[in-house]
Write a protein that holds these residues in place. Structure first.
Motif, PDB file in Angstrom:
ATOM      1  N   GLN A 205       0.829  -1.213   0.000  1.00  0.00           N
ATOM      2  CA  GLN A 205       0.000   0.000   0.000  1.00  0.00           C
ATOM      3  C   GLN A 205       0.864   1.263   0.000  1.00  0.00           C
ATOM      4  N   THR A 206       1.973   1.229   0.700  1.00  0.00           N
ATOM      5  CA  THR A 206       2.892   2.373   0.722  1.00  0.00           C
ATOM      6  C   THR A 206       3.540   2.545  -0.647  1.00  0.00           C
ATOM      7  N   ILE A 207       3.921   1.433  -1.268  1.00  0.00           N
ATOM      8  CA  ILE A 207       4.520   1.476  -2.607  1.00  0.00           C
ATOM      9  C   ILE A 207       3.509   2.033  -3.605  1.00  0.00           C
ATOM     10  N   LYS A 208       2.252   1.564  -3.513  1.00  0.00           N
ATOM     11  CA  LYS A 208       1.199   2.046  -4.418  1.00  0.00           C
ATOM     12  C   LYS A 208       0.938   3.535  -4.261  1.00  0.00           C
ATOM     13  N   ALA A 209       1.102   4.047  -3.049  1.00  0.00           N
ATOM     14  CA  ALA A 209       0.792   5.453  -2.778  1.00  0.00           C
ATOM     15  C   ALA A 209       1.910   6.406  -3.203  1.00  0.00           C
ATOM     16  N   ALA A 210       3.071   5.892  -3.524  1.00  0.00           N
ATOM     17  CA  ALA A 210       4.214   6.744  -3.885  1.00  0.00           C
ATOM     18  C   ALA A 210       4.101   7.206  -5.331  1.00  0.00           C
ATOM     19  N   PRO A 211       3.990   8.514  -5.565  1.00  0.00           N
ATOM     20  CA  PRO A 211       3.873   9.023  -6.937  1.00  0.00           C
ATOM     21  C   PRO A 211       5.025   8.589  -7.843  1.00  0.00           C
ATOM     22  N   ALA A 212       6.223   8.476  -7.299  1.00  0.00           N
ATOM     23  CA  ALA A 212       7.383   8.088  -8.108  1.00  0.00           C
ATOM     24  C   ALA A 212       7.287   6.649  -8.613  1.00  0.00           C
ATOM     25  N   LEU A 213       6.355   5.880  -8.042  1.00  0.00           N
ATOM     26  CA  LEU A 213       6.223   4.469  -8.424  1.00  0.00           C
ATOM     27  C   LEU A 213       4.934   4.168  -9.175  1.00  0.00           C
ATOM     28  N   SER A 214       4.275   5.209  -9.680  1.00  0.00           N
ATOM     29  CA  SER A 214       2.991   5.010 -10.359  1.00  0.00           C
ATOM     30  C   SER A 214       3.104   4.145 -11.611  1.00  0.00           C
TER      31      SER A 214
ATOM     32  N   ARG B  42       0.522  -2.169 -10.785  1.00  0.00           N
ATOM     33  CA  ARG B  42      -0.549  -2.284 -11.782  1.00  0.00           C
ATOM     34  C   ARG B  42      -1.489  -3.416 -11.423  1.00  0.00           C
ATOM     35  N   ARG B  43      -2.766  -3.168 -11.607  1.00  0.00           N
ATOM     36  CA  ARG B  43      -3.783  -4.182 -11.318  1.00  0.00           C
ATOM     37  C   ARG B  43      -3.554  -5.406 -12.208  1.00  0.00           C
ATOM     38  N   GLY B  44      -3.610  -6.575 -11.601  1.00  0.00           N
ATOM     39  CA  GLY B  44      -3.462  -7.813 -12.349  1.00  0.00           C
ATOM     40  C   GLY B  44      -2.022  -8.216 -12.620  1.00  0.00           C
ATOM     41  N   MET B  45      -1.047  -7.472 -12.110  1.00  0.00           N
ATOM     42  CA  MET B  45       0.359  -7.816 -12.336  1.00  0.00           C
ATOM     43  C   MET B  45       0.714  -8.997 -11.439  1.00  0.00           C
ATOM     44  N   ARG B  46       0.979 -10.131 -12.052  1.00  0.00           N
ATOM     45  CA  ARG B  46       1.219 -11.341 -11.280  1.00  0.00           C
ATOM     46  C   ARG B  46       2.589 -11.956 -11.530  1.00  0.00           C
ATOM     47  N   LEU B  47       3.468 -11.256 -12.224  1.00  0.00           N
ATOM     48  CA  LEU B  47       4.786 -11.820 -12.488  1.00  0.00           C
ATOM     49  C   LEU B  47       5.569 -11.998 -11.190  1.00  0.00           C
TER      50      LEU B  47
ATOM     51  N   PRO C 288       5.611  -1.757 -12.468  1.00  0.00           N
ATOM     52  CA  PRO C 288       4.710  -2.867 -12.810  1.00  0.00           C
ATOM     53  C   PRO C 288       4.023  -3.520 -11.608  1.00  0.00           C
ATOM     54  N   LEU C 289       4.681  -3.559 -10.459  1.00  0.00           N
ATOM     55  CA  LEU C 289       4.093  -4.193  -9.277  1.00  0.00           C
ATOM     56  C   LEU C 289       2.777  -3.557  -8.858  1.00  0.00           C
TER      57      LEU C 289
END
Length: 151
Positions: free
Chosen positions: A114-123, A129-134, A126-127
């Motif tokens: 959740q912290t990674i998702k909230a970081a603008p620099a990480l928008s 992104r919805r559905g990213m399962r690699l 790939p992690l």
């Protein structure tokens, strides 16, 4: 030096498993996705790798390991008793790769998804992104620094 992220359920392989392993080294095997396999084939000795815990109570980046052996044929594909056995793969024409990873350090605390998702620099990471399962993905130097800055 390239940077990567590998995902695993901690019950399968966690950052603590690296600490407990002989020589603190674990073969990263059992990957059965072609894109993830292709990324593994690009890994080189010395590359830095984030270990990401998934499907658990504390989802996120838990530690850092290094590639100590570049891609080689994953031995589990040839073992008929392995859950990762691939009857279509042969020693002459292996389909799957493994790399050996060695413990470098455990982070003081898991950096939550959740912290990674909230970081603008990480928008664009790939992690997030919805559905990213690699289970294996590249990380740019900027993304690497941004993630570690969150910890």
């Amino acid at each position: 030096m390239a940077c990567w992220l590998v995902k695993s359920e901690p019950s399968e392989c966690s950052i603590d498993d690296f600490v407990a392993a002989p020589d603190r080294t674990i073969p990263w095997d059992g990957v059965r996705n072609y894109q993830a396999r292709n990324f593994m084939a690009q890994m080189a000795v010395g590359d830095a790798v984030m270990v990401y815990h998934s499907s658990c109570q504390h989802i996120g980046v838990a530690g850092i390991v290094r590639v100590v052996r570049a891609a080689y044929p994953d031995p589990t594909q040839f073992n008929s008793e392995s859950p990762y056995h691939d009857p279509k793969s042969t020693p002459e024409k292996p389909r799957w790769q493994a790399v050996d990873l060695q413990f470098e350090r455990k982070l003081p605390a898991v950096i939550p998804l959740q912290t990674i998702k909230a970081a603008p620099a990480l928008s664009d990471f790939p992690l997030v992104r919805r559905g990213m399962r690699l289970s294996v993905m590249p990380v740019t130097q900027a993304q690497w620094q941004a993630i570690l800055a969150l910890g």
